[in-house]
Design an enzyme around this catalytic site. Structure first.
Site, PDB file in Angstrom:
ATOM      1  N   GLU A 186       0.576  -1.428   0.051  1.00  0.00           N
ATOM      2  CA  GLU A 186      -0.401  -0.134  -0.306  1.00  0.00           C
ATOM      3  C   GLU A 186       1.359   1.123   0.077  1.00  0.00           C
ATOM      4  OE1 GLU A 186      -2.112  -1.135   3.507  1.00  0.00           O
ATOM      5  OE2 GLU A 186      -0.632   0.098   4.417  1.00  0.00           O
ATOM      6  N   CYS A 245       3.724   8.587   1.157  1.00  0.00           N
ATOM      7  CA  CYS A 245       3.998   7.310   1.957  1.00  0.00           C
ATOM      8  C   CYS A 245       4.492   5.901   1.286  1.00  0.00           C
ATOM      9  CB  CYS A 245       3.661   7.187   3.173  1.00  0.00           C
ATOM     10  SG  CYS A 245       3.660   5.673   4.555  1.00  0.00           S
ATOM     11  N   CYS A 278       6.708  -7.201   8.211  1.00  0.00           N
ATOM     12  CA  CYS A 278       7.860  -6.373   9.240  1.00  0.00           C
ATOM     13  C   CYS A 278       7.664  -7.791  10.158  1.00  0.00           C
ATOM     14  CB  CYS A 278       7.947  -5.146   8.940  1.00  0.00           C
ATOM     15  SG  CYS A 278       9.118  -4.183  10.017  1.00  0.00           S
ATOM     16  N   CYS A 316       6.516  -4.793  16.685  1.00  0.00           N
ATOM     17  CA  CYS A 316       6.224  -3.908  17.583  1.00  0.00           C
ATOM     18  C   CYS A 316       4.599  -4.207  18.203  1.00  0.00           C
ATOM     19  CB  CYS A 316       6.035  -2.257  16.683  1.00  0.00           C
ATOM     20  SG  CYS A 316       8.028  -1.709  16.160  1.00  0.00           S
ATOM     21  N   CYS A 325       1.434  -2.239  16.046  1.00  0.00           N
ATOM     22  CA  CYS A 325       1.712  -1.965  14.036  1.00  0.00           C
ATOM     23  C   CYS A 325       1.214  -3.160  13.408  1.00  0.00           C
ATOM     24  CB  CYS A 325       2.798  -1.956  14.487  1.00  0.00           C
ATOM     25  SG  CYS A 325       3.303  -2.084  12.141  1.00  0.00           S
ATOM     26  N   CYS A 352      -0.198   1.631   8.342  1.00  0.00           N
ATOM     27  CA  CYS A 352       0.451   0.951   9.005  1.00  0.00           C
ATOM     28  C   CYS A 352      -0.202  -0.527   8.649  1.00  0.00           C
ATOM     29  CB  CYS A 352       0.508   0.660  10.557  1.00  0.00           C
ATOM     30  SG  CYS A 352       0.162   2.640  11.171  1.00  0.00           S
TER      31      CYS A 352
HETATM   32  N1  SAH Z   1       8.946   0.441  10.377  1.00  0.00           N
HETATM   33  C1  SAH Z   1       9.139   2.132  10.037  1.00  0.00           C
HETATM   34  C2  SAH Z   1       8.807   2.721   9.522  1.00  0.00           C
HETATM   35  C3  SAH Z   1       7.121   2.390   9.102  1.00  0.00           C
HETATM   36  S1  SAH Z   1       5.993   2.998  10.526  1.00  0.00           S
HETATM   37  C4  SAH Z   1       9.549   2.302  11.816  1.00  0.00           C
HETATM   38  O1  SAH Z   1       8.632   1.583  12.744  1.00  0.00           O
HETATM   39  O2  SAH Z   1       9.774   3.566  11.720  1.00  0.00           O
HETATM   40  C5  SAH Z   1       5.978   4.187  10.271  1.00  0.00           C
HETATM   41  C6  SAH Z   1       5.484   5.187  11.509  1.00  0.00           C
HETATM   42  O3  SAH Z   1       4.154   4.619  11.443  1.00  0.00           O
HETATM   43  C7  SAH Z   1       6.269   4.024  12.903  1.00  0.00           C
HETATM   44  O4  SAH Z   1       6.960   5.627  13.298  1.00  0.00           O
HETATM   45  C8  SAH Z   1       5.948   3.450  13.422  1.00  0.00           C
HETATM   46  O5  SAH Z   1       5.760   3.136  14.763  1.00  0.00           O
HETATM   47  C9  SAH Z   1       4.103   4.053  13.302  1.00  0.00           C
HETATM   48  N2  SAH Z   1       2.414   3.138  13.392  1.00  0.00           N
HETATM   49  C10 SAH Z   1       2.964   1.644  13.590  1.00  0.00           C
HETATM   50  N3  SAH Z   1       2.070   1.009  13.283  1.00  0.00           N
HETATM   51  C11 SAH Z   1       0.870   2.528  14.092  1.00  0.00           C
HETATM   52  C12 SAH Z   1      -0.623   2.580  14.954  1.00  0.00           C
HETATM   53  N4  SAH Z   1      -1.255   0.962  14.944  1.00  0.00           N
HETATM   54  N5  SAH Z   1      -0.806   3.698  14.891  1.00  0.00           N
HETATM   55  C13 SAH Z   1       0.175   5.065  14.191  1.00  0.00           C
HETATM   56  N6  SAH Z   1       1.332   5.029  14.214  1.00  0.00           N
HETATM   57  C14 SAH Z   1       2.085   3.651  14.399  1.00  0.00           C
HETATM   58 FE1  SF4 Z   2       8.003  -3.027  11.286  1.00  0.00          FE
HETATM   59 FE2  SF4 Z   2       5.310  -1.652  12.020  1.00  0.00          FE
HETATM   60 FE3  SF4 Z   2       7.268  -1.409  13.645  1.00  0.00          FE
HETATM   61 FE4  SF4 Z   2       7.293  -0.136  11.739  1.00  0.00          FE
HETATM   62  S1  SF4 Z   2       5.836   0.134  13.169  1.00  0.00           S
HETATM   63  S2  SF4 Z   2       9.145  -1.379  12.663  1.00  0.00           S
HETATM   64  S3  SF4 Z   2       6.905  -1.636  10.503  1.00  0.00           S
HETATM   65  S4  SF4 Z   2       6.158  -3.681  12.581  1.00  0.00           S
END
Ligand code: SAH
Ligand code: SF4
Length: 364
Positions: free
Chosen positions: A101, A114, A121, A125, A128, A344
């Site tokens: 996406e 974006c 991934c 996290c 996420c 996300c």
């Molecule tokens: N993997 C990288 C970049 C992709 S995620 C990273 O983690 O930085 C991009 C941003 O979206 C990151 O700051 C991540 O923590 C945030 N993100 C992930 N899931 C989210 C959610 N459910 N709500 C808001 N931000 C989220």
């Molecule tokens: Fe991976 Fe999601 Fe964590 Fe970014 S926020 S590192 S995409 S698991």
């Protein structure tokens, strides 16, 4: 020629090639090198995905290329528009059927895309959606370019163009370092998308050694560090990368990045109700960031069915004020595209009909 990120024996992906590579490609085809530049202008500059339209190339060569090389645009499986803020989310199907996406956002001064850097991934996290099925594979530079070009194809006919890139889609860009760097350089090609490095943001969960490596590349992109917690005890539970590179190590790398590139840092902090949004945690965060050039971006959690709630506006505001009073520069992210789940891994997940997992309690 065998490109990085491309399996042996596969047709070369022209969309992932920079100017020098396209010139070499043209010469390999028995054409003058400047034909490579023409290809760059068509493919990257004008987002053209059809050899027939490249009218300044010899017709016989065009026909030959068309019969041998894939250049078709990725299929747009779904397109969703947020009617209020104009955010557009594209779900693209790649050649092997994987879905990625890409989100287009409108800013006061132009458009931003974006971009996803991996399918899924592995970082894990807690909040996420992208990580629920693990990493399926890395994306190539050409596939990242295709995402930007899919957005560009919708803008160019209206006399608009992309002026910003943020690597904040699916995936951890620094876990796919070589292809991500190839993509950033490609997007910078003056006769291609011509996007300034200063208008590119790479967001990472915190691979300290890769941040230091990036600092030496000479690309002044903005680094966004996904912090989300002011101490290791909490961060380990939210961002498992913290086990590999704890905050002291990460902050050292961030400091090096800022010093080497002269760029101010962004610290992303997702606001999760009663988990990381206490005033005391804001004070701890201010202490952690003392002396670092940059600002904190507070992001309301996008509730992705993972059992966590976003901090309500009042708690976000209180947190913001504590930071501000402690001398930390802080912004609250506009929730662009909230109505279309433009964040996300959520659209891909729905499309793939991944089984809903029941929300697990916070580990740790
Ligand atoms: N993997 C990288 C970049 C992709 S995620 C990273 O983690 O930085 C991009 C941003 O979206 C990151 O700051 C991540 O923590 C945030 N993100 C992930 N899931 C989210 C959610 N459910 N709500 C808001 N931000 C989220
Ligand atoms: Fe991976 Fe999601 Fe964590 Fe970014 S926020 S590192 S995409 S698991």
């Amino acid at each position: 020629m065998a490109e990085e990120g491309q399996a042996a024996g596969e047709a070369p992906d022209l969309r992932g090639m920079n100017r020098a590579e396209l010139e070499a490609f043209a010469r390999g085809e028995g054409q003058p090198a400047y034909r490579g530049r023409q290809l760059l202008r068509w493919i990257q500059g004008r987002a053209v995905a059809d050899f027939d339209a490249m009218t300044d190339l010899p017709a016989a060569w065009r026909a030959s290329l068309k019969s041998r090389l894939p250049l078709a645009p990725a299929e747009v499986v779904r397109r969703q528009v947020d009617p209020e803020d104009g955010t557009v989310k594209l779900l693209l199907r790649l050649r092997d059927g994987e879905l990625v996406e890409t989100v287009r956002m409108r800013y006061r001064y132009g458009y931003s895309a974006c971009i996803s850097t991996q399918v899924g991934c592995n970082v894990g996290c807690r909040f996420c959606a992208s990580t629920l099925g693990g990493k399926r594979r890395d994306l190539t530079a050409g596939e990242m370019a295709e995402q930007a070009l899919a957005v560009q194809r919708e803008l160019l006919p209206h006399g608009e163009r992309l002026s910003r890139l943020v690597l904040m889609g699916m995936g951890e860009p620094l876990e796919n370092y070589a292809e991500t760097l190839r993509f950033l350089r490609l997007a910078h090609e003056p006769e291609g998308m011509a996007i300034s490095y200063r208008r590119m943001t790479l967001s990472t969960s915190g691979l300290a050694p890769a941040i230091e490596r990036l600092a030496e590349e000479g690309l002044p992109v903005t680094l966004a560090v996904s912090l989300h917690a002011p101490n290791d005890e909490l961060r380990r539970r939210l961002v498992p990368m913290d086990n590999r590179y704890p905050l002291a190590r990460l902050m050292e790398a961030a400091r090096t990045y800022a010093a080497r590139t002269g760029r101010r840092l962004t610290f992303e902090y997702v606001m999760i109700d009663r988990v990381n949004d206490e005033p005391e945690q804001a004070r701890e965060l201010a202490t952690l960031l003392r002396g670092l050039p940059g600002h904190v971006n507070l992001i309301p959690l996008n509730e992705s069915g993972r059992g966590l709630r976003s901090s309500p506006p009042g708690r976000i505001e209180a947190f913001r004020q504590v930071l501000e009073r402690s001398g930390v520069e802080v912004t609250v992210r506009r929730s662009l595209g909230r109505r279309i789940d433009a964040a996300c891994g959520q659209l891909r997940r729905r499309e793939a009909e991944a089984p809903e997992r029941s929300p697990a309690p916070l580990p740790g």
